[in-house]
Design an enzyme around this catalytic site. Structure first.
Site, PDB file in Angstrom:
ATOM      1  N   GLU A 423       0.635  -1.352  -0.095  1.00  0.00           N
ATOM      2  CA  GLU A 423      -0.220  -0.100  -0.224  1.00  0.00           C
ATOM      3  C   GLU A 423       0.624   1.854   0.373  1.00  0.00           C
ATOM      4  O   GLU A 423       1.226   2.275   0.839  1.00  0.00           O
ATOM      5  CB  GLU A 423      -1.161  -0.247   0.980  1.00  0.00           C
ATOM      6  CG  GLU A 423      -2.119  -0.915   0.617  1.00  0.00           C
ATOM      7  CD  GLU A 423      -3.083  -0.893   0.482  1.00  0.00           C
ATOM      8  OE1 GLU A 423      -2.880   0.647  -0.793  1.00  0.00           O
ATOM      9  OE2 GLU A 423      -3.926  -2.019   0.216  1.00  0.00           O
ATOM     10  N   GLU A 502      -3.308 -10.489   0.361  1.00  0.00           N
ATOM     11  CA  GLU A 502      -4.875 -10.355   1.755  1.00  0.00           C
ATOM     12  C   GLU A 502      -5.924 -10.721   0.671  1.00  0.00           C
ATOM     13  O   GLU A 502      -6.832 -11.067   0.057  1.00  0.00           O
ATOM     14  CB  GLU A 502      -4.611  -9.515   1.928  1.00  0.00           C
ATOM     15  CG  GLU A 502      -3.346  -8.670   2.206  1.00  0.00           C
ATOM     16  CD  GLU A 502      -3.630  -7.160   2.908  1.00  0.00           C
ATOM     17  OE1 GLU A 502      -4.268  -6.695   2.886  1.00  0.00           O
ATOM     18  OE2 GLU A 502      -2.172  -6.853   3.040  1.00  0.00           O
TER      19      GLU A 502
HETATM   20  C1  IPT Z   1      -5.284  -3.743   4.269  1.00  0.00           C
HETATM   21  C2  IPT Z   1      -3.463  -3.708   4.366  1.00  0.00           C
HETATM   22  O1  IPT Z   1      -3.071  -3.760   3.622  1.00  0.00           O
HETATM   23  C3  IPT Z   1      -3.818  -4.378   5.652  1.00  0.00           C
HETATM   24  O2  IPT Z   1      -2.386  -3.921   6.458  1.00  0.00           O
HETATM   25  C4  IPT Z   1      -4.571  -3.999   6.751  1.00  0.00           C
HETATM   26  O3  IPT Z   1      -4.676  -2.988   6.987  1.00  0.00           O
HETATM   27  C5  IPT Z   1      -5.793  -4.390   5.911  1.00  0.00           C
HETATM   28  O4  IPT Z   1      -5.682  -3.500   4.326  1.00  0.00           O
HETATM   29  C6  IPT Z   1      -6.709  -4.130   6.789  1.00  0.00           C
HETATM   30  O5  IPT Z   1      -7.167  -5.144   7.663  1.00  0.00           O
HETATM   31  S1  IPT Z   1      -5.629  -2.562   2.836  1.00  0.00           S
HETATM   32  C7  IPT Z   1      -7.123  -2.261   2.492  1.00  0.00           C
HETATM   33  C8  IPT Z   1      -7.763  -0.502   2.066  1.00  0.00           C
HETATM   34  C9  IPT Z   1      -7.882  -3.187   1.798  1.00  0.00           C
END
Ligand code: IPT
Length: 991
Positions: A423, A502
């Site tokens: 990010e 993720e």
């Molecule tokens: C995403 C991040 O990469 C991760 O670090 C964490 O914050 C997660 O979200 C939420 O818990 S970024 C998000 C804008 C999808």
């Protein structure tokens, strides 16, 4: 006003002075001295104007002591400030590269003795493995240099400043710096010297660095050795005793590829390592080589020629008392836990972990995406204006970070992909990082999710893509545009391997729909699985003013800006307890699959490369949860990808009880991470003879009544149940509410085909708007016959015209009490409902209902889109163990598809309830809790739940799914609960 001396704090350059080039973190026999331990410490609220404290003879006797490594905000019981949690937001003004004058600054000092025999060292190096966020170092009053890059290693040459005998080192650490703009990861801000500090003697003729690039081709191992040493270090000898390899390089020019002959390959499943030494006359380095070749062929990501499917976790460094201070025993146990739950991959979100973690990953076996320490997410909130990722002033900082990342860990076979960070938008500095990696390491691809168009990365990666979107990425024929891509860019992305860096946000109760993602991986080979967000909750163990311990999240330390409990989104609670979500993950990704077919079962080995010779297949037969027979199945050893049909054991089928066959694949011998008999995969087959559900007896001759009567064990006053088997009872009342889960509170709205999600309205808000948490009842009628009572009520909420009609019929059937409840919503309900249930309140009355024994799905909680870990059987649990201690209290404890349920008090049976399926065969679930959903919804932490003198039993005809909407997709339509008519039918008897 910052003095020129502190200019390094807001300098975008990553370091100064005697800072040395990055190299591998090696296990060497050269002498070293740990400087971990108690240091003198002073905290100032701003950066002090002078550096007098660094003088060798400065009197620090009035200072406190602090352990190194540590984060000062986790020391001294709040005396040194408090942790701050933010996700995306910067906890300081966005004014790069500047930071506020209120910049907590920790001065550290300690003495150390340099052994006399270090005098022949060619060089003495002082290494810091992690300091947040910028620091400056002095030795014996000499200024040595400064550095930033919190989760990266920094070595300084201190040769000319140290002397035999007593020395003093001084370190000034600032919480905020230019580097903080590059370290906006979703986690606690935790300043301090939080990793090891080591003084290292570098011998003359020693090895500065070594890189064993290993490969595995056609059954044979290969090493391309890169040895960095002065001419005087040669000859250098590499030995692999187990393989009889001994290779001597006479001069540096001789460095050549080395064929090592027949070896066993390294994989996450069989992490075969070979001990290697690389020695000169002066120094010997010990390494553990694993032979594997990483390759991208078309849209496939391959290791040793075979496609890898990531069943991964995003792993932060988080410990409830230590923060990001590494605890090897804890980390090892955590990784062993991952293995026990079928996790095969780790993304080191979002920075390099302690270097020892990679040794553990090599040894236990994980595919690792090693990520650089980089995130500038907060610039997203200002439209990425001023984002360092595209600003030449920050170029060197970006390059320094990736060099330190790759150089430190390059020897690890577990690392199969480098990741530039997380990010950080996009820009030329990221492209430059990628170009540097490509030039330095041709053996591993580059990942960075923010490169949506695929301009400088080798794999296509996304986060939180929905199931349909993920499917489209896997499909060639789909013309669906890819997020952030022109059609041409989208076409290019579809030529690459895809992974979800993720997915399935594991916040609170959830995630749902893990199995839908898993199914896609087996349909579309371009899809290589993904990494759950995230492995553990980051709760910080603290206490309330009255001394009650609890796990703190954002806001609990009085932060000005924070993101609440978004830091509690792990598959493992802060207390190390695996959540039901992790059990679900384990079941969904199990590497051995079973498909029952008549009297056979087809067993498939879905592993990357390991066969099934390490497994045994155990079966058992149960009648209504009672074991009646068991044995072991003969299963041929299956190579990876292979399947075999095996006959099922003949088992006794009970005429009047459910008969279930369960097959477990278990470890035949102990592994480094689990004992013999550990279950890695399970399947169940219903072998029951069909049995009719007793017909509903329709009463006739209803006549109005006062409703005060006794029916068997039930006593009624005015149409309301008041006692069951002599115990006071209130209810049953309609319960449509559940304490919103974090996913129920999620408000993102998917917008198909567009760039992302937009803020919407959460289900939790809609439920409150409709008043589901505050329903009121109006009794419409009470009637009875000789052996039955019927009430009809209208249930609705203040200021709402929506309602639900509830008809309850109590009757005696063959002397046994039966309750049938018909629930019928009015027209006009527009939202999903959390549940359709009836709630019984059971006051303690001296003998609290404190346990349950049931036949149905268990042992853990389950919901319509999270049923894979649940199996049919007989289970029991105490009321406290029925629920999960989520960091923020929320819906928990639902057990699905219950057939019978016995409530107990101190082990004695109180009530026995048989639940019938409805006419469509759907079975109810139950929840037994010390608190009502309304009470749970009001608590922000477990300690806020009121003391309870009543147990509450909710029998649910249905529950809404879980989804992943705290950060990602909502509940899939199939598992969303629409308001609809439902029936609950129970037989109740005294225990
Ligand atoms: C995403 C991040 O990469 C991760 O670090 C964490 O914050 C997660 O979200 C939420 O818990 S970024 C998000 C804008 C999808």
């Amino acid at each position: 006003m910052l003095s020129h001396r502190s200019a390094y704090v807001t300098d975008t350059a990553p370091g100064s002075g005697a800072l040395r080039a990055a190299r591998s973190w090696l296990h060497s026999d050269a002498p070293s001295l740990s400087l971990n331990g108690l240091w003198r410490f002073r905290l100032s609220p701003t950066a002090p104007a002078t550096e007098e404290f660094a003088a060798a003879d400065f009197d620090d006797s009035g200072w406190d002591g602090i352990p190194v490594p540590s984060h000062w905000v986790l020391q001294g019981d709040g005396a040194y400030g408090r942790p701050i949690y933010t996700n995306v937001q910067y906890p300081f003004p966005i004014d790069p590269p500047y930071v506020p004058d209120e910049n907590p600054t920790g001065d550290h000092r300690r003495h150390f003795d340099v052994p006399a025999d270090w005098s022949d060292a060619e060089r003495i190096v002082l290494r810091f493995d992690g300091v947040e966020s910028v620091f400056k170092v002095w030795v014996n009053g000499d200024e040595i240099g400064s550095a930033s890059g919190s989760r990266l290693a920094h070595e300084f040459d201190v040769t000319s400043s140290v002397r035999p005998g007593d020395n003093v080192v001084a370190v000034r650490v600032h919480q905020w710096s230019a580097a903080s703009y590059l370290e906006d990861q979703d986690q606690w801000w935790l300043p301090g010297v939080f990793r090891d500090v080591t003084l290292i003697a570098r011998p003359a003729g020693g090895i500065e660095d070594v890189w064993l690039r290993t490969g595995f081709e056609n059954g044979r191992g290969r090493i391309d050795a890169e040895i960095t040493a002065g001419a005087e270090a040669f000859p250098v000898t590499l030995r692999i005793p187990e393989l009889g390899v001994e290779q001597v390089w006479a001069t540096a020019a001789d460095v050549v590829p080395l064929a090592v002959g027949d070896v066993e390959p390294w994989s996450a499943e069989r992490p075969r390592l070979y001990d290697v030494t690389v020695s000169t006359a002066a120094e010997s380095i010990a390494l553990r080589a694993g032979f594997r070749t990483v390759e991208i062929r078309g849209d496939r990501f391959l290791v040793n020629g075979r496609r890898v499917v990531f069943h991964g976790m995003n792993r932060h460094e988080a410990h409830p008392e230590r923060g990001r201070v590494f605890d090897e025993a804890h980390a090892r146990e955590d990784l062993a836990r991952m293995k026990r739950f079928n996790v095969n991959a780790i993304r080191t979100s979002h920075y390099p972990p302690h270097p020892r973690l990679l040794d553990l990953a090599d040894e236990l076996g994980f595919w690792v995406i090693l990520e650089c320490d980089l995130e500038t997410h907060g610039f997203g909130d200002v439209g990425w204006a001023g984002n360092p990722s595209d600003d030449p002033a920050w170029r060197e900082a970006y390059l320094d970070r990736i060099r330190r990342t790759v150089e430190r860990d390059k020897n690890h076979p577990s690392i199969v992909i480098w990741s530039l960070g997380n990010e950080a938008g996009t820009g030329a500095n990221l492209a430059a990082m990628s170009a540097w990696v490509h030039a330095r390491d041709t053996g591993r691809p580059v990942h960075y999710e923010g490169d949506y168009a695929g301009e400088y990365t080798d794999v296509y990666s996304r986060m939180y893509a929905s199931v349909p979107e993920t499917e489209q990425i896997g499909t060639d024929g789909s013309r669906a545009p890819l997020m952030g891509c022109t059609p041409a860019q989208g076409a290019r992305q579809r030529t690459k391997p895809f992974l979800l860096c993720e997915y399935t946000h594991a916040m609170g109760n959830g995630p749902g729909a893990l199995d839908q993602y898993e199914a896609l991986v087996h349909r579309y080979p371009r899809l290589h699985g993904g990494f759950v967000w995230e492995w553990r909750d980051h709760g910080i163990l603290t206490t309330t003013p009255d001394g009650t311990p609890y796990y703190a999240y954002g806001g609990d330390f009085g932060e000005v800006v924070h993101d609440g409990n978004f830091v509690m989104d792990g598959m493992v609670l802060s207390s190390d307890v695996p959540t039901p979500g992790l059990h679900e993950f384990k079941a969904v990704v199990q590497p051995v699959r079973f498909a029952f077919d008549g009297d056979d079962v087809a067993i498939t080995n879905l592993r990357h490369s390991a066969d099934t010779s390490d497994l045994r297949f155990i079966w058992r037969a149960e009648h209504e949860g009672t074991l009646v027979d068991s044995g072991e199945m003969e299963v041929p050893v299956l190579a990876a990808g292979e399947s075999a049909r095996v006959p099922l054991p003949r088992i006794p089928v009970a005429p009047d009880a459910e008969t279930w066959l369960t097959v477990d694949a278990v470890l035949a011998a102990p592994a480094a991470w689990a004992g013999e008999g550990h279950v890695i995969a399970t399947a169940q087959l219903d072998r029951s003879a069909s049995r009719p559900v007793p017909e509903v007896r329709r009463e006739s001759g209803w006549r109005p009544s006062g409703g005060t009567l006794t029916l068997g064990i039930a006593e009624f006053v005015g149409g309301s149940l008041v006692r069951l088997a002599g115990r006071d009872v209130a209810g049953p009342r309609l319960e449509l509410f559940r304490a919103p889960t974090d996913n129920d509170k999620g408000a993102t709205e998917e917008v198909d085909g567009s760039d992302a999600s937009v803020p919407g309205v959460s289900n939790a808000e809609l439920w409150r708007r409709d008043g589901l948490d505050r329903l009121t009842t109006r009794l419409l009628s009470v009637e009875q016959t000789a052996g039955a009572l019927r009430t009809i009520s209208k249930v609705s909420a203040a200021n709402s015209a929506l309602s639900v009609i509830v008809e309850s019929v109590w009757s005696l059937v063959g002397g046994e009490l039966e309750l049938r409840v018909e629930i019928e919503p009015s027209r006009g309900w527009r939202t999903v409902w959390p549940r359709i249930g009836i709630r019984f309140d059971l006051p303690d009355g001296g003998a609290p209902v404190d346990g349950a024994d049931w036949f149905g799905l268990g042992p853990l909680e389950s919901y319509p889109d999270s049923l894979r870990a649940a199996r049919t059987g007989r289970f029991s649990a105490t009321i406290d163990d029925l629920g999960v201690d989520y960091a923020r209290p929320q819906e928990t404890g639902h057990r699905s598809q219950v057939r019978d349920l016995t409530l107990t008090s101190a082990g004695a049976e109180v009530l026995r309830i048989v639940a019938f399926p409805d006419t469509r065969g759907r079975r109810p679930g139950f929840t037994l809790s010390r608190h009502t959903p309304q009470q749970i919804a009001r608590a922000g932490h477990p300690f806020e739940l009121p003391r309870s003198e009543t147990s509450h039993l909710i029998v649910d005809a249905a529950q809404h799914g879980l989804g992943s909407r705290a950060c990602g997709p909502d509940v899939w339509p199939e598992f969303a609960l629409r308001p609809e008519a439902r029936t609950i039918r129970l037989r109740i008897s005294a225990g």
